[in-house]
Scaffold this active site. Structure first.
Site, mmCIF file in Angstrom:
data_model
loop_
_atom_site.group_PDB
_atom_site.id
_atom_site.type_symbol
_atom_site.label_atom_id
_atom_site.label_comp_id
_atom_site.label_asym_id
_atom_site.label_seq_id
_atom_site.Cartn_x
_atom_site.Cartn_y
_atom_site.Cartn_z
ATOM 1 N N ASP A 220 -6.743 -9.141 -45.845
ATOM 2 C CA ASP A 220 -7.122 -9.499 -47.219
ATOM 3 C C ASP A 220 -7.265 -8.260 -48.103
ATOM 4 O OD1 ASP A 220 -7.662 -11.554 -49.076
ATOM 5 O OD2 ASP A 220 -9.814 -11.203 -48.938
ATOM 6 N N SER A 244 -8.715 -14.536 -53.803
ATOM 7 C CA SER A 244 -7.841 -15.183 -52.832
ATOM 8 C C SER A 244 -8.006 -16.694 -52.948
ATOM 9 C CB SER A 244 -8.205 -14.734 -51.409
ATOM 10 O OG SER A 244 -8.119 -13.330 -51.285
ATOM 11 N N GLN A 294 -0.165 -15.074 -48.655
ATOM 12 C CA GLN A 294 -1.361 -15.410 -49.433
ATOM 13 C C GLN A 294 -0.979 -15.674 -50.874
ATOM 14 O OE1 GLN A 294 -4.783 -12.711 -51.134
ATOM 15 N NE2 GLN A 294 -5.415 -13.302 -49.055
#
Length: 302
Positions: A220, A244, A294
Protein backbone atom coordinates in the site's frame (compact mmCIF):
# COMPACT_ATOMS: atom_id res chain seq x y z
CA UNK A 1 2.70 -10.38 23.11
CA UNK A 2 -0.52 -8.35 23.16
CA UNK A 3 0.91 -6.14 25.89
CA UNK A 4 4.02 -5.72 23.73
CA UNK A 5 1.82 -4.58 20.85
CA UNK A 6 0.09 -2.02 23.03
CA UNK A 7 3.41 -0.77 24.37
CA UNK A 8 4.86 -0.54 20.87
CA UNK A 9 1.89 1.48 19.70
CA UNK A 10 2.14 3.92 22.58
CA UNK A 11 5.94 4.24 22.97
CA UNK A 12 6.95 7.80 22.00
CA UNK A 13 10.65 6.87 22.09
CA UNK A 14 10.16 4.68 19.03
CA UNK A 15 9.76 7.79 16.87
CA UNK A 16 13.51 8.29 16.91
CA UNK A 17 14.36 4.66 16.36
CA UNK A 18 15.49 3.08 13.11
CA UNK A 19 15.96 -0.34 11.58
CA UNK A 20 15.18 -3.38 13.72
CA UNK A 21 13.39 -1.50 16.56
CA UNK A 22 10.92 0.02 14.10
CA UNK A 23 10.39 -3.34 12.37
CA UNK A 24 9.86 -5.03 15.74
CA UNK A 25 7.16 -2.46 16.42
CA UNK A 26 5.35 -3.51 13.23
CA UNK A 27 5.69 -7.20 14.08
CA UNK A 28 4.23 -6.51 17.53
CA UNK A 29 1.25 -4.74 15.95
CA UNK A 30 0.62 -7.81 13.79
CA UNK A 31 0.48 -10.05 16.87
CA UNK A 32 -3.26 -9.72 17.38
CA UNK A 33 -5.03 -10.37 20.65
CA UNK A 34 -7.39 -13.37 20.58
CA UNK A 35 -10.76 -12.24 21.98
CA UNK A 36 -12.79 -15.33 21.17
CA UNK A 37 -12.73 -18.04 18.54
CA UNK A 38 -12.55 -16.27 15.16
CA UNK A 39 -12.42 -12.81 16.81
CA UNK A 40 -9.19 -10.81 17.16
CA UNK A 41 -8.24 -7.31 18.25
CA UNK A 42 -5.43 -5.10 16.98
CA UNK A 43 -4.05 -1.66 17.80
CA UNK A 44 -2.40 1.10 15.77
CA UNK A 45 0.80 3.12 16.21
CA UNK A 46 0.51 6.24 18.32
CA UNK A 47 2.36 8.25 15.65
CA UNK A 48 -0.59 8.01 13.22
CA UNK A 49 -2.92 10.71 14.58
CA UNK A 50 -5.18 11.06 11.51
CA UNK A 51 -6.21 7.62 10.22
CA UNK A 52 -5.05 4.03 10.17
CA UNK A 53 -2.61 3.21 7.36
CA UNK A 54 -4.35 0.97 4.83
CA UNK A 55 -1.44 -1.46 4.64
CA UNK A 56 -1.65 -1.98 8.40
CA UNK A 57 -5.32 -2.95 8.46
CA UNK A 58 -4.82 -5.23 5.43
CA UNK A 59 -1.87 -6.97 7.10
CA UNK A 60 -3.71 -7.36 10.41
CA UNK A 61 -6.80 -8.75 8.67
CA UNK A 62 -4.64 -11.25 6.78
CA UNK A 63 -2.96 -12.29 10.03
CA UNK A 64 -6.41 -12.86 11.55
CA UNK A 65 -7.45 -15.01 8.60
CA UNK A 66 -4.19 -16.94 8.61
CA UNK A 67 -4.42 -17.77 12.30
CA UNK A 68 -7.55 -19.84 11.54
CA UNK A 69 -5.93 -21.85 8.73
CA UNK A 70 -3.65 -24.93 9.00
CA UNK A 71 0.03 -24.00 8.60
CA UNK A 72 0.48 -26.24 5.55
CA UNK A 73 -1.87 -23.99 3.54
CA UNK A 74 -0.39 -20.77 2.21
CA UNK A 75 -2.24 -17.66 1.12
CA UNK A 76 -2.26 -17.26 -2.66
CA UNK A 77 -4.68 -14.34 -3.08
CA UNK A 78 -6.59 -11.64 -1.26
CA UNK A 79 -9.27 -9.18 -2.30
CA UNK A 80 -10.11 -6.26 -0.05
CA UNK A 81 -12.22 -3.12 0.20
CA UNK A 82 -11.45 -0.06 2.31
CA UNK A 83 -14.88 1.02 3.54
CA UNK A 84 -14.26 3.75 6.13
CA UNK A 85 -11.23 5.54 7.51
CA UNK A 86 -9.85 3.78 10.59
CA UNK A 87 -9.37 5.67 13.85
CA UNK A 88 -5.86 4.92 15.20
CA UNK A 89 -6.83 5.97 18.74
CA UNK A 90 -9.05 2.93 19.35
CA UNK A 91 -8.58 -0.82 18.76
CA UNK A 92 -9.81 -2.62 15.65
CA UNK A 93 -11.82 -5.82 16.02
CA UNK A 94 -11.35 -8.45 13.30
CA UNK A 95 -14.13 -11.00 12.81
CA UNK A 96 -13.18 -14.07 10.74
CA UNK A 97 -15.79 -16.07 8.84
CA UNK A 98 -14.61 -19.60 7.97
CA UNK A 99 -16.21 -19.73 4.52
CA UNK A 100 -14.76 -23.03 3.30
CA UNK A 101 -12.28 -25.73 4.26
CA UNK A 102 -11.76 -27.84 1.15
CA UNK A 103 -9.31 -30.61 0.29
CA UNK A 104 -6.88 -28.18 -1.39
CA UNK A 105 -8.22 -24.68 -0.75
CA UNK A 106 -9.35 -22.79 2.34
CA UNK A 107 -11.33 -19.55 2.12
CA UNK A 108 -11.70 -16.92 4.82
CA UNK A 109 -13.58 -13.63 5.00
CA UNK A 110 -12.55 -10.96 7.51
CA UNK A 111 -14.38 -7.79 8.54
CA UNK A 112 -12.54 -5.08 10.50
CA UNK A 113 -14.84 -3.19 12.87
CA UNK A 114 -14.62 0.04 14.85
CA UNK A 115 -17.51 1.57 16.83
CA UNK A 116 -19.81 -1.18 15.55
CA UNK A 117 -19.22 -0.36 11.87
CA UNK A 118 -17.17 -2.13 9.22
CA UNK A 119 -14.11 -0.14 8.11
CA UNK A 120 -12.50 -2.85 5.95
CA UNK A 121 -13.34 -6.25 4.46
CA UNK A 122 -11.04 -8.92 3.10
CA UNK A 123 -11.43 -12.29 1.42
CA UNK A 124 -8.37 -14.54 1.31
CA UNK A 125 -7.75 -17.94 -0.23
CA UNK A 126 -5.17 -20.43 1.04
CA UNK A 127 -3.87 -23.49 -0.80
CA UNK A 128 -1.84 -26.61 -0.22
CA UNK A 129 1.45 -26.54 -2.17
CA UNK A 130 0.94 -28.20 -5.56
CA UNK A 131 2.92 -28.72 -8.75
CA UNK A 132 1.77 -27.19 -12.03
CA UNK A 133 2.69 -25.13 -15.07
CA UNK A 134 5.44 -22.55 -14.52
CA UNK A 135 6.14 -19.24 -16.25
CA UNK A 136 6.65 -15.64 -15.15
CA UNK A 137 7.46 -12.16 -16.43
CA UNK A 138 11.08 -11.13 -16.21
CA UNK A 139 12.22 -8.33 -13.92
CA UNK A 140 13.02 -4.96 -15.51
CA UNK A 141 16.70 -4.03 -15.68
CA UNK A 142 17.24 -1.53 -12.86
CA UNK A 143 20.10 -0.37 -10.60
CA UNK A 144 20.70 -2.45 -7.48
CA UNK A 145 19.38 -1.06 -4.17
CA UNK A 146 22.86 -0.50 -2.72
CA UNK A 147 23.57 1.82 -5.64
CA UNK A 148 20.64 4.11 -4.79
CA UNK A 149 20.12 6.86 -2.17
CA UNK A 150 18.18 6.04 0.99
CA UNK A 151 14.63 7.27 1.52
CA UNK A 152 15.84 9.79 4.13
CA UNK A 153 18.39 11.16 1.66
CA UNK A 154 15.71 11.48 -1.03
CA UNK A 155 13.36 13.31 1.35
CA UNK A 156 16.18 15.67 2.31
CA UNK A 157 16.58 16.51 -1.38
CA UNK A 158 13.09 18.02 -1.27
CA UNK A 159 14.63 20.85 0.82
CA UNK A 160 11.80 21.23 3.30
CA UNK A 161 8.90 21.05 0.84
CA UNK A 162 7.56 17.81 2.35
CA UNK A 163 5.80 17.25 5.64
CA UNK A 164 8.54 16.61 8.28
CA UNK A 165 6.84 13.34 9.30
CA UNK A 166 7.86 11.91 5.92
CA UNK A 167 11.40 11.48 7.25
CA UNK A 168 10.32 9.51 10.35
CA UNK A 169 11.91 6.03 10.12
CA UNK A 170 9.53 3.37 8.85
CA UNK A 171 9.64 -0.42 9.09
CA UNK A 172 10.15 -0.71 5.32
CA UNK A 173 13.45 0.40 3.78
CA UNK A 174 12.66 2.11 0.44
CA UNK A 175 15.08 3.01 -2.36
CA UNK A 176 13.63 4.82 -5.39
CA UNK A 177 14.75 3.61 -8.83
CA UNK A 178 12.64 6.13 -10.73
CA UNK A 179 12.93 9.72 -9.58
CA UNK A 180 10.82 10.26 -6.42
CA UNK A 181 7.48 11.84 -7.35
CA UNK A 182 8.01 14.85 -5.08
CA UNK A 183 11.05 15.69 -7.26
CA UNK A 184 9.78 14.59 -10.68
CA UNK A 185 6.60 16.70 -10.36
CA UNK A 186 8.69 19.82 -10.91
CA UNK A 187 9.30 18.55 -14.46
CA UNK A 188 5.61 18.02 -15.22
CA UNK A 189 3.78 14.86 -16.31
CA UNK A 190 5.86 11.76 -17.01
CA UNK A 191 5.35 8.07 -17.65
CA UNK A 192 2.99 6.66 -15.05
CA UNK A 193 5.56 4.23 -13.72
CA UNK A 194 7.07 4.07 -10.27
CA UNK A 195 9.84 1.65 -9.29
CA UNK A 196 11.26 1.18 -5.81
CA UNK A 197 13.35 -1.39 -4.02
CA UNK A 198 11.90 -2.39 -0.65
CA UNK A 199 12.65 -4.69 2.25
CA UNK A 200 11.69 -5.02 5.89
CA UNK A 201 14.25 -2.89 7.72
CA UNK A 202 15.61 -5.67 9.91
CA UNK A 203 15.27 -9.43 10.43
CA UNK A 204 11.94 -11.27 10.48
CA UNK A 205 11.17 -14.63 12.07
CA UNK A 206 10.87 -17.68 9.81
CA UNK A 207 7.07 -17.51 9.61
CA UNK A 208 5.79 -17.54 5.99
CA UNK A 209 2.50 -15.86 6.99
CA UNK A 210 4.41 -13.02 8.65
CA UNK A 211 6.45 -12.40 5.49
CA UNK A 212 3.29 -12.35 3.37
CA UNK A 213 1.63 -9.90 5.76
CA UNK A 214 4.65 -7.59 5.75
CA UNK A 215 4.55 -7.63 1.93
CA UNK A 216 0.83 -6.78 2.08
CA UNK A 217 1.70 -3.89 4.41
CA UNK A 218 4.36 -2.62 1.99
CA UNK A 219 2.09 -3.02 -1.04
CA UNK A 220 0.00 0.00 0.00
CA UNK A 221 3.11 2.22 -0.12
CA UNK A 222 4.07 4.15 -3.31
CA UNK A 223 1.49 2.34 -5.48
CA UNK A 224 -0.81 5.32 -6.09
CA UNK A 225 2.18 7.52 -6.88
CA UNK A 226 2.04 5.99 -10.38
CA UNK A 227 -1.23 7.60 -11.55
CA UNK A 228 -0.22 10.92 -9.99
CA UNK A 229 3.09 10.85 -11.87
CA UNK A 230 1.26 10.83 -15.21
CA UNK A 231 -0.15 14.23 -14.27
CA UNK A 232 2.89 15.73 -12.55
CA UNK A 233 1.14 15.72 -9.16
CA UNK A 234 2.08 14.68 -5.65
CA UNK A 235 0.10 14.32 -2.44
CA UNK A 236 1.23 17.10 -0.10
CA UNK A 237 2.42 19.49 -2.79
CA UNK A 238 -0.61 19.67 -5.09
CA UNK A 239 -3.66 19.58 -2.83
CA UNK A 240 -4.42 15.97 -3.73
CA UNK A 241 -6.91 14.08 -1.57
CA UNK A 242 -6.59 10.33 -1.84
CA UNK A 243 -7.37 7.02 -0.19
CA UNK A 244 -7.21 3.34 -1.08
CA UNK A 245 -10.58 1.99 -2.25
CA UNK A 246 -9.92 -1.63 -3.08
CA UNK A 247 -6.85 -3.85 -3.15
CA UNK A 248 -6.07 -7.26 -4.61
CA UNK A 249 -2.92 -9.35 -4.35
CA UNK A 250 -1.76 -12.67 -5.77
CA UNK A 251 1.21 -14.43 -4.19
CA UNK A 252 3.03 -16.57 -6.72
CA UNK A 253 6.14 -17.96 -5.07
CA UNK A 254 7.86 -18.15 -1.66
CA UNK A 255 9.95 -15.15 -0.60
CA UNK A 256 11.41 -13.33 2.37
CA UNK A 257 10.16 -9.82 3.05
CA UNK A 258 13.40 -8.96 4.88
CA UNK A 259 15.37 -9.35 1.62
CA UNK A 260 15.31 -6.79 -1.18
CA UNK A 261 12.38 -6.90 -3.61
CA UNK A 262 11.56 -4.59 -6.51
CA UNK A 263 8.09 -3.00 -6.58
CA UNK A 264 7.38 -2.13 -10.22
CA UNK A 265 4.17 -0.05 -10.44
CA UNK A 266 2.32 1.59 -13.32
CA UNK A 267 -1.05 3.20 -13.94
CA UNK A 268 -3.14 2.20 -16.97
CA UNK A 269 -6.07 4.53 -16.22
CA UNK A 270 -7.51 7.36 -14.13
CA UNK A 271 -11.11 8.58 -14.34
CA UNK A 272 -14.06 9.62 -12.22
CA UNK A 273 -11.88 10.85 -9.36
CA UNK A 274 -10.19 7.44 -9.15
CA UNK A 275 -6.83 6.11 -10.24
CA UNK A 276 -5.91 2.51 -11.07
CA UNK A 277 -2.45 1.13 -10.40
CA UNK A 278 -0.88 -2.27 -10.92
CA UNK A 279 2.29 -3.53 -9.28
CA UNK A 280 4.65 -6.47 -9.59
CA UNK A 281 7.01 -7.64 -6.86
CA UNK A 282 10.30 -9.23 -7.89
CA UNK A 283 12.90 -10.79 -5.61
CA UNK A 284 16.42 -9.50 -6.17
CA UNK A 285 17.28 -12.62 -8.19
CA UNK A 286 14.51 -11.68 -10.66
CA UNK A 287 11.82 -14.09 -9.41
CA UNK A 288 8.27 -12.75 -9.73
CA UNK A 289 6.81 -13.21 -6.24
CA UNK A 290 3.52 -11.28 -6.23
CA UNK A 291 1.16 -9.08 -8.26
CA UNK A 292 -0.98 -6.20 -6.97
CA UNK A 293 -3.89 -4.18 -8.34
CA UNK A 294 -5.40 -1.23 -6.51
CA UNK A 295 -7.90 1.51 -7.27
CA UNK A 296 -7.71 4.62 -5.18
CA UNK A 297 -9.62 7.82 -4.67
CA UNK A 298 -7.69 10.69 -6.30
CA UNK A 299 -9.22 14.15 -6.05
CA UNK A 300 -7.16 17.15 -7.11
CA UNK A 301 -8.54 20.47 -5.91
CA UNK A 302 -7.68 23.74 -7.58
Amino acid sequence: MTEVARAAAADPDQAGAAGQPVLDKLVALLDLEVIEENIFRGVSPADRPIRVFGGQVAAQALIAAGRTVPSDRHVHSLHAYFIRSGDPSIPIVYEVDRIRDGRSFTTRRVVAIQRGKAIFSLSASFQLIERGLEHADTMPVVPLPDELPTYVEQVAAAKGKLDPTRSIPRPIDIRYVTEPPWLSRDKGPREGRNQVWMRADGKLADDPLLHVCVLAYASDMTLLDAPLARHGKYWWLDNVIGASLDHAMWFHRPFRADEWFLYDCESPSASGGRGLATGRFFAQDGTLIATVVQEGLLRVRD
